[in-house]
Structure formats: C-alpha cells, structure tokens
Design a protein around this motif. Structure first.
Motif, PDB file in Angstrom:
ATOM      1  N   GLU A 135     -18.422 -28.444 -10.869  1.00 32.75           N
ATOM      2  CA  GLU A 135     -18.501 -29.754 -11.515  1.00 32.75           C
ATOM      3  C   GLU A 135     -17.243 -30.116 -12.296  1.00 32.75           C
ATOM      4  O   GLU A 135     -17.037 -31.287 -12.633  1.00 32.75           O
ATOM      5  N   TRP A 136     -16.407 -29.121 -12.598  1.00 36.21           N
ATOM      6  CA  TRP A 136     -15.246 -29.334 -13.460  1.00 36.21           C
ATOM      7  C   TRP A 136     -13.965 -28.810 -12.819  1.00 36.21           C
ATOM      8  O   TRP A 136     -13.984 -27.784 -12.143  1.00 36.21           O
ATOM      9  N   ILE A 137     -12.863 -29.508 -13.069  1.00 32.24           N
ATOM     10  CA  ILE A 137     -11.538 -29.081 -12.603  1.00 32.24           C
ATOM     11  C   ILE A 137     -10.689 -28.759 -13.825  1.00 32.24           C
ATOM     12  O   ILE A 137     -10.630 -29.571 -14.768  1.00 32.24           O
ATOM     13  N   LEU A 138     -10.040 -27.601 -13.811  1.00 30.89           N
ATOM     14  CA  LEU A 138      -9.101 -27.264 -14.882  1.00 30.89           C
ATOM     15  C   LEU A 138      -7.823 -28.050 -14.608  1.00 30.89           C
ATOM     16  O   LEU A 138      -7.107 -27.785 -13.649  1.00 30.89           O
ATOM     17  N   GLU A 139      -7.561 -29.048 -15.447  1.00 31.10           N
ATOM     18  CA  GLU A 139      -6.435 -29.952 -15.243  1.00 31.10           C
ATOM     19  C   GLU A 139      -5.151 -29.422 -15.888  1.00 31.10           C
ATOM     20  O   GLU A 139      -4.055 -29.648 -15.388  1.00 31.10           O
ATOM     21  N   GLN A 140      -5.308 -28.720 -17.005  1.00 26.66           N
ATOM     22  CA  GLN A 140      -4.131 -28.216 -17.721  1.00 26.66           C
ATOM     23  C   GLN A 140      -4.507 -26.970 -18.503  1.00 26.66           C
ATOM     24  O   GLN A 140      -5.618 -26.867 -19.018  1.00 26.66           O
ATOM     25  N   ALA A 141      -3.575 -26.020 -18.571  1.00 25.94           N
ATOM     26  CA  ALA A 141      -3.770 -24.808 -19.372  1.00 25.94           C
ATOM     27  C   ALA A 141      -2.433 -24.448 -20.019  1.00 25.94           C
ATOM     28  O   ALA A 141      -1.434 -24.284 -19.323  1.00 25.94           O
ATOM     29  N   ILE A 142      -2.422 -24.374 -21.340  1.00 24.68           N
ATOM     30  CA  ILE A 142      -1.208 -24.030 -22.080  1.00 24.68           C
ATOM     31  C   ILE A 142      -1.499 -22.787 -22.911  1.00 24.68           C
ATOM     32  O   ILE A 142      -2.304 -22.827 -23.848  1.00 24.68           O
TER      33      ILE A 142
END
Length: 162
Positions: A135-142
């Motif tokens: 259901e969710w997409i990881l769009e950004q990870a810092i």
C-alpha cells in the motif's frame, strides 16, 4: 486535504513508554517543527497531555472519548472523523500520535513522515502500525548516523500511498 502521519519509531515500531518518547533526537525535533509549523496537528488526549505545552504556530486538534474534556486554545473532538472535518480541506494536516490514533489513521493517510530509529525498544508500550509495502512506496530515505547529540542512528523516511 493531505493527511500525513508523522512519528519516530524504532525498528520494532516502538513509539514510547508511559506516554513519553524513548529517545531524544534533536534533528528529529527540528524536522517535526519544520514540517508541522503552520498546520493543524491531530493527536489523542494522552499525546496532548504529554506535551510540554502548546506547540507554537500550530492548531491543536485533540481526540478524546471524554465528553467534558476541554483544553484552552485547542479544538476538542470525539473521533478521528470529526478531527478531519474541523481541519482545512485544502491543506496538509498532520497526525502526531499516539499509537491508537496512528492505527485509526492509516486507512485515511496519504503520506507518512517516519523517523526510523535504528534499534529496538523492548520496554515500549505504544507502537506505530506496520507499513504495508503493498500500500505504501518509500519515496525518500535520508540516513543520519549517531553523533554527540544523537545516541542512535536514524533515517528520515517518507512514504506515499500507491
């Protein structure tokens, strides 16, 4: 309206214990302030009670089952549905906790701003819901390594609905 859940949770989804956060991450607090300032913030009564005071430059919406609960300069409602109705329909609103409110909000959320604290907290009594990868997409990870101000490594993660 964009509904954004914002939280800091360990790898086992631990949020806190005894209505307190488990860790102190100054950069997480800065990010929280930067993202939520100028917006409506929706929270459960226990989360509101745990705050050191009013969060400046934010409109507080408190969800409680207590019919006679009042909080000065806050909007008090009895359900998540009511909370969303009192917020501006053309703005981003933030759900800031606690665990039960996050759980209720997952179905209506458009975005999750999660500070993933690397490590686990076995003593926690409040947890963030599982984020379903279907259901969710990881769009950004810092990633942020631990340092003299931060006892834990953590990653700022932004998820959006599929």
């Amino acid at each position: 309206m964009t509904v954004t859940l914002i939280a800091a949770a360990a790898e086992n989804n631990a949020l806190g214990k005894d209505n307190q956060m488990i860790w102190h991450l100054p950069d997480d607090f800065k990010r929280f302030k930067q993202l939520t300032s100028g917006h409506y913030v929706i929270m459960g009564r226990k989360t509101f009670d745990s705050l050191p005071g009013m969060l400046p430059n934010r409109t507080h919406v408190i969800i409680t089952r207590q019919k006679d609960y009042t909080a000065e300069n806050c909007i008090v409602v009895n359900s998540l549905e009511e909370a969303l109705k009192v917020c501006p329909q053309d703005e981003e609103v933030f759900i800031i906790g606690g665990g039960e409110i996050y759980k209720q909000s997952m179905a209506v959320a458009d975005k999750i701003e999660l500070t993933r604290v690397h490590g686990t907290s076995p003593e926690a009594d409040a947890f963030f819901p599982e984020i379903d990868p279907s259901e969710w997409i990881l769009e950004q990870a810092i990633h942020h390594p631990k340092d003299e101000k931060h006892k834990f490594d953590f990653t700022f993660e932004t998820f959006v609905t599929k």
